[in-house]
Design an enzyme around this catalytic site. Sequence first.
Site, PDB file in Angstrom:
ATOM      1  N   ARG A 165       0.638  -1.313  -0.025  1.00  0.00           N
ATOM      2  CA  ARG A 165      -0.023  -0.110   0.008  1.00  0.00           C
ATOM      3  C   ARG A 165       0.562   1.293   0.033  1.00  0.00           C
ATOM      4  O   ARG A 165       0.427   2.311   0.326  1.00  0.00           O
ATOM      5  CB  ARG A 165      -0.940   0.010   1.218  1.00  0.00           C
ATOM      6  N   SER A 238     -10.693  -0.532   3.479  1.00  0.00           N
ATOM      7  CA  SER A 238      -9.736  -0.485   4.682  1.00  0.00           C
ATOM      8  C   SER A 238      -9.294   0.746   5.332  1.00  0.00           C
ATOM      9  O   SER A 238      -8.606   1.648   4.137  1.00  0.00           O
ATOM     10  CB  SER A 238      -8.390  -1.532   4.079  1.00  0.00           C
ATOM     11  N   GLU A 334      -4.578   3.753   6.568  1.00  0.00           N
ATOM     12  CA  GLU A 334      -4.587   3.776   4.907  1.00  0.00           C
ATOM     13  C   GLU A 334      -4.939   5.001   4.241  1.00  0.00           C
ATOM     14  O   GLU A 334      -4.461   5.099   3.046  1.00  0.00           O
ATOM     15  CB  GLU A 334      -5.176   2.459   4.573  1.00  0.00           C
TER      16      GLU A 334
HETATM   17  N1  EPU Z   1     -10.432 -10.756  10.305  1.00  0.00           N
HETATM   18  C1  EPU Z   1     -11.119 -10.529  11.344  1.00  0.00           C
HETATM   19  N2  EPU Z   1     -12.190  -9.834  11.415  1.00  0.00           N
HETATM   20  C2  EPU Z   1     -12.816  -9.229  10.535  1.00  0.00           C
HETATM   21  C3  EPU Z   1     -12.237  -9.198   9.437  1.00  0.00           C
HETATM   22  C4  EPU Z   1     -11.144 -10.253   9.179  1.00  0.00           C
HETATM   23  O1  EPU Z   1     -10.350 -11.078  12.549  1.00  0.00           O
HETATM   24  O2  EPU Z   1     -13.775  -8.417  10.785  1.00  0.00           O
HETATM   25  C5  EPU Z   1      -9.241 -11.493  10.227  1.00  0.00           C
HETATM   26  C6  EPU Z   1      -9.473 -12.940   9.756  1.00  0.00           C
HETATM   27  O3  EPU Z   1      -8.414 -13.791  10.447  1.00  0.00           O
HETATM   28  C7  EPU Z   1      -9.373 -13.059   8.251  1.00  0.00           C
HETATM   29  C8  EPU Z   1      -8.063 -11.858   8.358  1.00  0.00           C
HETATM   30  O4  EPU Z   1      -8.386 -10.861   9.158  1.00  0.00           O
HETATM   31  O5  EPU Z   1      -8.733 -14.166   7.756  1.00  0.00           O
HETATM   32  C9  EPU Z   1      -7.840 -11.162   6.624  1.00  0.00           C
HETATM   33  O6  EPU Z   1      -9.369 -10.734   6.507  1.00  0.00           O
HETATM   34  P1  EPU Z   1      -9.360 -10.355   4.826  1.00  0.00           P
HETATM   35  O7  EPU Z   1      -9.017 -11.716   4.022  1.00  0.00           O
HETATM   36  O8  EPU Z   1     -10.763  -9.885   4.753  1.00  0.00           O
HETATM   37  O9  EPU Z   1      -8.546  -9.316   4.545  1.00  0.00           O
HETATM   38  P2  EPU Z   1      -7.860  -8.224   5.376  1.00  0.00           P
HETATM   39  O10 EPU Z   1      -6.280  -8.317   5.541  1.00  0.00           O
HETATM   40  O11 EPU Z   1      -8.603  -7.597   6.534  1.00  0.00           O
HETATM   41  C10 EPU Z   1      -6.914  -7.041   2.932  1.00  0.00           C
HETATM   42  C11 EPU Z   1      -6.828  -5.722   2.057  1.00  0.00           C
HETATM   43  C12 EPU Z   1      -8.157  -5.386   1.528  1.00  0.00           C
HETATM   44  C13 EPU Z   1      -8.413  -6.660   0.720  1.00  0.00           C
HETATM   45  C14 EPU Z   1      -8.324  -8.055   1.501  1.00  0.00           C
HETATM   46  C15 EPU Z   1      -8.384  -9.133   0.612  1.00  0.00           C
HETATM   47  C16 EPU Z   1      -5.550  -4.237   3.445  1.00  0.00           C
HETATM   48  C17 EPU Z   1      -5.299  -3.068   4.383  1.00  0.00           C
HETATM   49  N3  EPU Z   1      -6.709  -4.586   3.189  1.00  0.00           N
HETATM   50  O12 EPU Z   1      -7.833  -6.765   4.175  1.00  0.00           O
HETATM   51  O13 EPU Z   1      -8.217  -4.385   0.794  1.00  0.00           O
HETATM   52  O14 EPU Z   1      -9.585  -6.669  -0.132  1.00  0.00           O
HETATM   53  O15 EPU Z   1      -7.208  -7.943   2.205  1.00  0.00           O
HETATM   54  O16 EPU Z   1      -7.353  -9.462  -0.012  1.00  0.00           O
HETATM   55  O17 EPU Z   1      -4.418  -4.727   2.995  1.00  0.00           O
HETATM   56  C18 EPU Z   1      -8.733  -1.966   0.712  1.00  0.00           C
HETATM   57  O18 EPU Z   1      -7.369  -1.631   0.896  1.00  0.00           O
HETATM   58  O19 EPU Z   1      -9.472  -1.006   0.669  1.00  0.00           O
HETATM   59  C19 EPU Z   1      -9.210  -3.257   1.051  1.00  0.00           C
HETATM   60  C20 EPU Z   1     -10.478  -3.595   1.109  1.00  0.00           C
END
Ligand code: EPU
Length: 338
Positions: A165, A238, A334
């Site tokens: 990012r 995010s 972010e």
């Molecule tokens: N999780 C929780 N609670 C929640 C959501 C997630 O505990 O409410 C934990 C779970 O363990 C899950 C892990 O977080 O397995 C990862 O969650 P997720 O796959 O939804 O991805 P994220 O790391 O929360 C990132 C990006 C998103 C992108 C997703 C999918 C960042 C800051 N965000 O989110 O990007 O869509 O991966 O690849 O890196 C954005 O940048 O606007 C965005 C939505």
Amino acid sequence: MANQIQEYISLKHFNTFGIEAEARFFLTVNAEEDLINIIPQIPSGDKIMILGGGSNILLTGDYDGWVIKNNLSGIEIESETESEVVVGVGSGVNWHDWVMYTLEKGWYGLENLSLIPGSVGAAPMQNIGAYGAEIKQSFVYLEGVFLRTGIKKKFMKEECEFGYRESIFKRSVREFFITRVCFRLSKKSALNTGYGDIQKELEKLPYRNFTPRDVSNAVISIRRSKLPDPEVIGNAGSFFKNPTVSESVFLNLKTRFPDIPHYPAEEGKVKIPAAWLIQQCGWKGQRFGNFGVHEKQALVLVNYGGATGNEILKLSEEIIRSVHLFAGIELEREVNII
Ligand code: EPU
């Protein structure tokens, strides 16, 4: 022709958070010449904001400066072989429309980045990423114009210093208007379906030779199930980055929370989902009148309608404070605060 300069224009429909704020001056550029022509008219001390899709900003008040809405269009093939294609895209093109265009052509490379809000020009600024892909994997170069001087410059991939990012455009190269982004896409290569949920979605299909369109559909359905549609509930995706911590900090946390989710990161560090930390602190789904933390993804702050940018900013500060108390980790935003 550039649209004429307008004054005191509401930005509510130009930011996906749907925050009410006014721009002192506002204009739209439809061609690079529009931009070059307007530059001498902007007094050197005035602030300038480039507006793409407005999907990664939080407006905390009226904008006492110039808002330049990017409307640069056009998609042109620069070169093509049997196996790949190099395409230049106007920076004002909607990101998802561009991804849909590549799918119509049968090109591989951007399918995992479907449905990300924003414009093509904003995408390299923060090296957008989702479901195991990042823009830097298909990026070749970009072109743009320095806003104070009108000087044009091309940045090759190595010069953009892409990170998680991150890019040079978020750090040192400021006041630079990206006009065109060039991508290299494959006509054949393999799909990236390693990300857990994508595979699960694809397995629902009655066949196994998946196309980029299938992966895109899988991503769209996952995103729709977890992330709020900004057309319905104001948000900027995010709000925080996923933090990385040293191995020793991680091992310490793991003793306290044996189930803590984690991923390997650069230089032997460990990435921890910010959403998990925020959820552990009890924020997930909390609503405070007009704003709150999304019920399905704790990383997303939402405006239910009528919230101010400062209310959301304060909420983010409280979240940062509580995560720090809980785990000793300092979350970074972010979203750009304006
Ligand atoms: N999780 C929780 N609670 C929640 C959501 C997630 O505990 O409410 C934990 C779970 O363990 C899950 C892990 O977080 O397995 C990862 O969650 P997720 O796959 O939804 O991805 P994220 O790391 O929360 C990132 C990006 C998103 C992108 C997703 C999918 C960042 C800051 N965000 O989110 O990007 O869509 O991966 O690849 O890196 C954005 O940048 O606007 C965005 C939505």
